[in-house]
Design an enzyme around this catalytic site. Structure first.
Site, PDB file in Angstrom:
ATOM      1  CG  ASP A 403      27.146  40.424  27.233  1.00 12.31           C
ATOM      2  OD1 ASP A 403      28.139  39.930  26.663  1.00 12.31           O
ATOM      3  OD2 ASP A 403      27.192  41.477  27.893  1.00 12.31           O
ATOM      4  CD  GLU A 406      32.019  35.413  27.144  1.00  9.12           C
ATOM      5  OE1 GLU A 406      31.735  35.760  28.306  1.00  9.12           O
ATOM      6  OE2 GLU A 406      31.500  35.919  26.140  1.00  9.12           O
ATOM      7  CG  ASP A 494      32.929  44.437  25.683  1.00 14.64           C
ATOM      8  OD1 ASP A 494      31.839  44.409  25.071  1.00 14.64           O
ATOM      9  OD2 ASP A 494      33.040  44.200  26.890  1.00 14.64           O
TER      10      ASP A 494
HETATM   11  C1  GLC Z   1      29.554  43.391  28.147  1.00 15.35           C
HETATM   12  C2  GLC Z   1      29.071  43.331  26.694  1.00 15.35           C
HETATM   13  C3  GLC Z   1      28.593  44.704  26.277  1.00 15.35           C
HETATM   14  C4  GLC Z   1      27.499  45.176  27.224  1.00 15.35           C
HETATM   15  C5  GLC Z   1      28.000  45.168  28.656  1.00 15.35           C
HETATM   16  C6  GLC Z   1      26.905  45.486  29.651  1.00 15.35           C
HETATM   17  O1  GLC Z   1      30.691  44.171  28.245  1.00 15.35           O
HETATM   18  O2  GLC Z   1      30.055  42.850  25.845  1.00 15.35           O
HETATM   19  O3  GLC Z   1      28.115  44.672  24.955  1.00 15.35           O
HETATM   20  O4  GLC Z   1      27.079  46.455  26.881  1.00 15.35           O
HETATM   21  O5  GLC Z   1      28.525  43.898  28.984  1.00 15.35           O
HETATM   22  O6  GLC Z   1      25.871  44.582  29.573  1.00 15.35           O
END
Ligand code: GLC
Length: 819
Positions: A403, A406, A494
């Site tokens: 995650d 980017e 998200d």
């Molecule tokens: C980001 C991710 C989400 C995750 C969060 C906490 O917002 O896109 O899926 O739950 O981080 O790690």
């Protein structure tokens, strides 16, 4: 379409043409005042145009990307009387012809019969080495792809910025994933054709898709000139086969990764994980994986376990494994800046982190507070990062979720008091990507930004491969670049628990699919905001068909496990996921096909019906392979919907009502159903529903057969987990259907090819819309009711079921209904 005159105020300008010459490799070089361009043809008929300031092109980036090297085909060249050139190639993999006007440089790309494919020209440069080129758009052409994007299926009329970014819940602008590839499709019946274009640019790329001038698609880069490949069709499938042949295809996933994943930010301790696992099993809701979001870590330090919340992760993973669950753990790239933390200390000593222009390690704020970023573009950093995964993989974690890659960062601390604060994205433009020791190798972050997540996932995949050399890895990523499918599945980040986000997930995933990412999905139920029962029901019905099916949600909202919405919705969720598990042989077969040819699992209607202009407009229906069409309900309160059926005969799933397309129909869609159609001639492999990949289904295999003059399916079976299939350890069987006039139907199941053993088992064939048969022959012998031998048949309600002892041998079934 080209001009040689600079336009006042425009940062891009044309450069004076100096001359051209062929290279020894069969390419053509064009020299300009201060720039160079090269045209090369690929053996598959693709056309590559590279251009850069200076008198030499930069090195080909294939090694840095881990791709196969480009091979130019020996093109034939002719100089024409009017100072134009014709370059062409004809070969077994593809043929192409390019008519070139050198000054100003213009390329007319066509097929070997001279049918035009694409027209490009107007090459300009800016002072920093960015380049621009234009492509003509014909009146009936639609433009798809561009990876993950908001704003519908057809991108014509839009301006897009491809630069990886955490859009932080804004439904506009650049997204997490940047895949600068598009597919142009013309769908008039007589001249339907497609081609694709990849702008291989690792920094920001801008596309004006006919927004300023409807007949022009303008492509711009900010540096490093231009590296562009045009892939001919003529069908969308041909284009994607060629494009993925260049950037790579989705490797066959482990079977468990195709099951349902249950996630939440966060299941924050072992007890919560155990409880959710227990409930899933008690309630019989099929699920294969549980995700661990950031709270499993110790102070958000990657590759650690929280000592109190997860004191015994190996024991937990082992227990989960016994119940048929895999654990998938999140890993963010941000390493906490903490001198007492081994990963930080070691990375710092080895110069593994990105630095700024003054050699200072770049810091940004993410979950752990001040954090530093590994420089994944360097092989030694990737190798080091892979090793760190031991802390998770040794404990028994099966998959990794990448995650924030980017990379994302913010200026205020998002978690302060657990209240979301408005924040600004970190400005990373000053960041460099090379070790202080090698300043000459430095690249500014912005020039390779789009590769950050791609290279991280490459390291992550290697970590899983090293830990379990004979298992198929599962990596999930939020960010990526063209070819990310080689390393990871993508989820769309998200989203909101709102109807427009449910609806939009369809074109978004279709465009990702057309951009090479077969294994993709959106958070089922929506990530942020609380989901209503009806929305959840509709979302899980659709999500059960996502190539990647995960329920995920944020902490600040109502819980989103299937039973949180009451018994009616729970039953709907259970049925939807059971259907996915029953459909697994079909879904798995599509992934096997994707690995082989790049064909997406999810396909827009025009992919299967390229000459159908109406089909090209549909963005709330999709094909699951070429046999099934899904028409989900994505509107609040709707209990029916309009469905477009392209040409051919269609069977409504469930009641076998038959329709002849092309036509629009209206179908009922009560809350507990999702309209699904099978194309006549479909042979859909299914099985009994199971709760996870490790269970044995009953029946182990059932072919759902929808009679038509002809039908074909290829069945693929293997162990669903290891790489043995690459060494012959799979079983494939071709199944053919033929219907003769006068109510005679013949189904031929081919002999198994490959080494994967099929243990003797009772498989089934279900013939839909079948009148009561007079005779059913199995390998020439007439069949009767049950208990009359190895094979038997039963007929009721228009279905004929043939059950037989299946050892993977060939078989022939003949049905005579005398109609
Ligand atoms: C980001 C991710 C989400 C995750 C969060 C906490 O917002 O896109 O899926 O739950 O981080 O790690």
């Amino acid at each position: 379409m080209t001009t040689t005159q600079p336009v006042p105020g425009d940062r891009y300008r044309p450069l004076a043409f100096r001359g051209w010459q062929p290279t020894s490799a069969g390419e053509i070089d064009f020299a300009f005042d201060g720039a160079i361009a090269r045209i090369a043809l690929g053996p598959d008929g693709s056309v590559r145009l590279r251009a850069a300031l200076g008198d030499e092109l930069p090195p080909d980036p294939h090694e840095a990307l881990g791709r196969a090297a480009w091979r130019s085909a020996a093109g034939e060249l002719r100089e024409n009387d009017d100072a134009t050139l014709t370059l062409w190639h004809e070969g077994p993999l593809g043929s192409v012809r390019v008519d070139i006007r050198p000054d100003p440089l213009t390329l007319g790309i066509g097929d070997r019969h001279g049918e035009p494919i694409a027209m490009l020209g107007g090459l300009h440069f800016d002072a920093r080495g960015g380049a621009r080129i234009k492509q003509m758009l014909g009146p009936g052409e639609r433009v798809f792809g561009f990876g993950e994007q908001h704003g519908g299926l057809d991108k014509r009329g839009q301006r897009l910025l491809l630069r990886t970014r955490d859009p932080a819940l804004t439904p506009r602008g650049a997204m997490y994933v940047a895949i600068p590839f598009y597919l142009v499709h013309r769908s008039d019946e007589a001249t339907a054709s497609s081609h694709g274009v990849l702008l291989d640019s690792f920094g920001a790329a801008r596309f004006d898709v006919g927004a300023t001038r409807p007949d022009r698609l303008v492509l711009e880069t900010d540096g490093d000139g231009l590296d562009l490949i045009v892939f001919p069709g003529p069908t969308p499938a041909d284009v994607i086969a060629r494009f993925t042949g260049r950037v790579g295809r989705t490797p066959r996933p482990p079977l468990w990764a195709l099951g349902h994943h249950q996630s939440r930010w966060s299941y924050a301790n072992e007890t919560q994980v155990r409880r959710v696992a227990e409930e899933l099993r008690e309630r019989g809701i099929p699920t294969d994986a549980i995700h661990l979001d950031i709270d499993y870590m110790d102070g958000y330090r990657v590759f650690t376990w929280h000592p109190k919340r997860f004191p015994a992760p190996a024991q937990l993973a082992e227990e989960m494994r016994r119940q048929g669950f895999r654990l998938v753990a999140i890993v963010d790239p941000g390493v906490k800046k903490d001198p007492d933390y081994e990963v930080y200390r070691e990375g710092l000593t080895r110069d593994h982190f990105c630095t700024d222009r003054n050699d200072r390690v770049t810091t940004l704020r993410v979950w752990p507070g001040d954090s530093v970023l590994p420089d994944f573009n360097r092989a030694e950093v990737r190798a080091w990062w892979s090793e760190q995964h031991r802390a998770l993989l040794d404990a028994g974690v099966s998959g990794i979720w990448n995650d924030m890659n980017e990379p994302a960062g913010w200026k205020s601390d998002l978690r302060l008091g657990r209240v979301m604060l408005p924040y600004r994205q970190q400005d990373l433009s000053a960041m460099q990507q090379a070790p202080p020791a090698a300043p000459e190798l430095r690249v500014a972050h912005e020039r390779v930004r789009n590769l950050y997540g791609y290279q991280e996932c490459r390291a992550t995949r290697a970590a899983l491969e090293n830990a379990h050399p004979d298992e198929r890895p599962f990596v999930l990523s939020r960010s990526g670049y063209a070819g990310i499918q080689r390393f990871a599945a993508i989820w769309t980040g998200d989203n909101l628990a709102r109807w427009p986000h449910l609806r939009e997930s369809i074109p978004m995933l279709l465009n990702l699919s057309l951009s090479g990412v077969a294994f993709c999905g959106a958070d089922i139920g929506g990530f942020a905001l609380s989901c209503t029962p009806e929305l959840y029901a509709r979302w899980i019905q659709l999500g059960a068909f996502y190539p990647f099916a995960r329920t995920h949600s944020m902490w600040a909202k109502k819980r989103q496990e299937p039973w949180r919405f009451g018994p009616e919705i729970e039953a709907i969720a259970k049925a939807a996921l059971e259907f996915r598990m029953a459909l697994m042989p079909h879904l798995y077969g599509l992934f096997c096909e994707s690995e082989r040819s790049g064909a997406p699992v999810w396909r827009p209607l025009f992919y299967e019906f390229p000459g159908d202009a109406e089909a090209a407009k549909i963005e709330d229906q999709f094909m699951l392979g070429s046999e099934l069409m899904v028409a989900p309900v994505v509107t609040r309160g709707a209990r029916e919907r309009r469905v477009y059926l392209p040409e051919g005969r269609w069977f409504a799933w469930g009641d076998d009502a038959q329709y002849l397309g092309p036509r629009w129909i209206r179908v009922a869609a009560p809350l507990d159903s999702i309209p699904l159609f099978a194309r006549a001639g479909a042979i859909v492999p299914m099985r009994g529903a199971v709760r996870h990949a490790g269970e044995i289904p009953d029946p182990p295999l059932r072919l759902e057969i929808f009679p038509e003059a002809e039908g074909f399916a290829r069945l693929v079976e293997d162990d669903g987990l290891s790489l043995a299939y690459q060494r012959g350890g799979e079983a494939t069987r071709d199944v053919r259907l033929r219907a003769h006039a006068a109510g005679r139907l013949r189904l031929e199941i081919g002999r198994r090819e490959g080494d994967f053993p099929i243990e003797p088992r009772r498989s089934q064939l279900r013939f839909h819309a079948c009148p009561r048969p007079q005779r059913v022959l199995f390998d020439g012998e007439e069949l009767g009711a049950p208990a009359q031998g190895a094979a038997h048949c039963t007929w009721s309600g228009g279905h004929l079921i043939v059950a037989f002892e299946d050892r993977g041998d060939g078989a022939v079934v003949e049905i005579e209904s005398g109609a």
